[in-house]
Design a protein around this motif. Structure first.
Motif, PDB file in Angstrom:
ATOM      1  N   SER A  38       0.573  -0.984   0.078  1.00  0.00           N
ATOM      2  CA  SER A  38       0.074   0.082  -0.177  1.00  0.00           C
ATOM      3  C   SER A  38       0.900   1.117  -0.005  1.00  0.00           C
ATOM      4  O   SER A  38       1.958   1.269   0.559  1.00  0.00           O
ATOM      5  CB  SER A  38      -1.168  -0.019   0.998  1.00  0.00           C
ATOM      6  OG  SER A  38      -2.113   0.945   1.162  1.00  0.00           O
ATOM      7  N   ILE A  67      -5.511  -0.604   6.976  1.00  0.00           N
ATOM      8  CA  ILE A  67      -5.227  -1.331   5.663  1.00  0.00           C
ATOM      9  C   ILE A  67      -5.943  -2.916   5.177  1.00  0.00           C
ATOM     10  O   ILE A  67      -5.348  -3.435   6.187  1.00  0.00           O
ATOM     11  CB  ILE A  67      -3.475  -1.088   5.001  1.00  0.00           C
ATOM     12  CG1 ILE A  67      -3.211  -0.103   4.746  1.00  0.00           C
ATOM     13  CG2 ILE A  67      -3.196  -1.944   4.038  1.00  0.00           C
ATOM     14  CD1 ILE A  67      -1.822   0.931   4.849  1.00  0.00           C
ATOM     15  N   GLY A  71      -3.720  -4.561   0.702  1.00  0.00           N
ATOM     16  CA  GLY A  71      -3.387  -3.851   0.315  1.00  0.00           C
ATOM     17  C   GLY A  71      -4.269  -2.045   0.182  1.00  0.00           C
ATOM     18  O   GLY A  71      -3.823  -0.425   0.022  1.00  0.00           O
TER      19      GLY A  71
END
Length: 370
Positions: A38, A67, A71
């Motif tokens: 991410s 998250i 991601g």
């Protein structure tokens, strides 16, 4: 036939695109894939793994968010307290209650704004209810509040007995107070979940000392982890110019700052001395400084050769530092170049290693064997 070929092409492009997201990372023991899981995080500071495999992440600018395993970032979780997001201050450490599966309680550390630019390190508990924090309660405040944007400490670690360690910096301008037991500058404290001093703290019976102080003489601890075999608290702290160090923070011990240090003043100049009777020597230290942040013991089986190693992030050099241990001694050090400032390091329940990068466009990275 045409449709099959088109499908094969799409699948092939998908696999190629996915492979481009993983960078090959050759280390002494194994070659790893480094995947950006991410991005777009604002100076992320700490992460925790949730039971469903997702992540909870703090951003120093004052945001807490989820998250997902793949991601995706959530919107900001509501109910986070106001933070003094200046310099090194903001929303910092994070830990789940040992009974999180039942009570959904988390603990966060942050620089709490008070009057004007006066602020102090604080810790709050709260119930994580979807996109909101509820029942927020400040359970700890640093005794001294000052106008400073430096050296908050802020790592949070639960003991095997469900007591909470909090690391606290000297706030930069008050380093001599790290030697004074009457305050919280440059200390590790140990408290119960409700904020009361933990039973058995070493200075509880001393009239001129804070009952929650566990160890003292620290500069700015930004890495803390419980050793998986011994249950002891391992920490690392920033030195000045040189002299970053790793310690086992033991009850009642004095780790010397600023009386002893392997560092010097910024720009040069002696600070104290390197050794003094009665003050603890570090288990390991770095000259020049690596600016350590984040720390985790690797106990997984996925990355061969890393078992029971200590992993430390480096802000200054953009590295993951892998330390092999023989008992409580560092027997070997490997520097693995990541290329970004590493703020947090966590060994995941899946056997991978996860890193947070300290940037405007902060990233969550995943390291796993190829």
């Amino acid at each position: 036939m045409h449709k099959l070929s088109l499908f094969s092409l799409i699948v092939g492009l998908s696999l190629t695109t996915h492979s481009l997201l993983a960078e090959s990372l050759k280390t002494e023991k194994v070659t790893l894939d480094m995947q950006t899981l991410s991005s777009g995080l604002s100076h992320p500071w700490a992460m925790q793994f949730l039971p469903d495999g997702s992540f909870l992440v703090t951003e120093r600018t004052g945001t807490l968010r989820y998250i997902s395993k793949t991601g995706e970032k959530s919107e900001a979780i509501q109910g986070v307290p106001a933070v003094h997001a200046k310099g090194q201050g903001g929303l910092l450490g994070l830990v789940l209650d040992p009974d999180f599966a039942k009570n959904k309680t988390i603990y966060i550390s942050y620089s709490e704004p008070l009057d004007g630019d006066v602020n102090a390190t604080a810790v709050a508990s709260a119930v994580l209810d979807g996109q909101s924090l509820k029942q927020l309660k400040v359970i700890f405040r640093q005794a001294e509040a000052i106008n400073s944007n430096h050296h908050y400490g802020g790592r949070l670690v639960f003991t095997p007995a469900d007591e909470l360690f909090i690391t606290l910096g000297d706030r930069g301008s008050r380093r001599d107070d790290a030697q004074k037991l009457s305050g919280h500058f440059g200390k590790v404290v140990k408290i119960n979940k409700d904020g009361s001093a933990a039973a058995g703290n070493p200075f509880a019976a001393q009239a001129d000392a804070k009952a929650d102080v566990w160890s003292y003489g620290h500069r700015n601890i930004q890495g803390a982890a419980i050793h998986p075999q011994t249950g002891l608290l391992w920490t690392h702290e920033h030195g000045p110019q040189g002299g970053d160090e790793i310690n086992i923070a033991a009850a009642g011990k004095n780790y010397g700052w600023p009386v002893i240090t392997y560092g010097e003043e910024y720009g040069g100049g002696v600070i104290g001395q390197k050794t003094k009777e009665g003050l603890e020597q570090p288990l390991h230290y770095w000259v020049p400084s690596i600016a350590p942040s984040g720390m985790s013991f690797y106990t997984g089986s996925q990355i061969n050769g890393w078992q029971n190693n200590l992993l430390v992030g480096s802000l200054k050099f953009g590295q993951l530092v892998r330390l092999e241990l023989t008992g409580d001694k560092v027997s070997h050090e490997e520097r693995i170049r990541i290329g970004s400032r590493i703020r947090d390091v966590q060994a995941g329940p899946d056997g991978a290693v996860y890193l947070l990068t300290d940037e405007n466009d902060g990233k969550l990275l995943r390291l796993s064997p190829q």
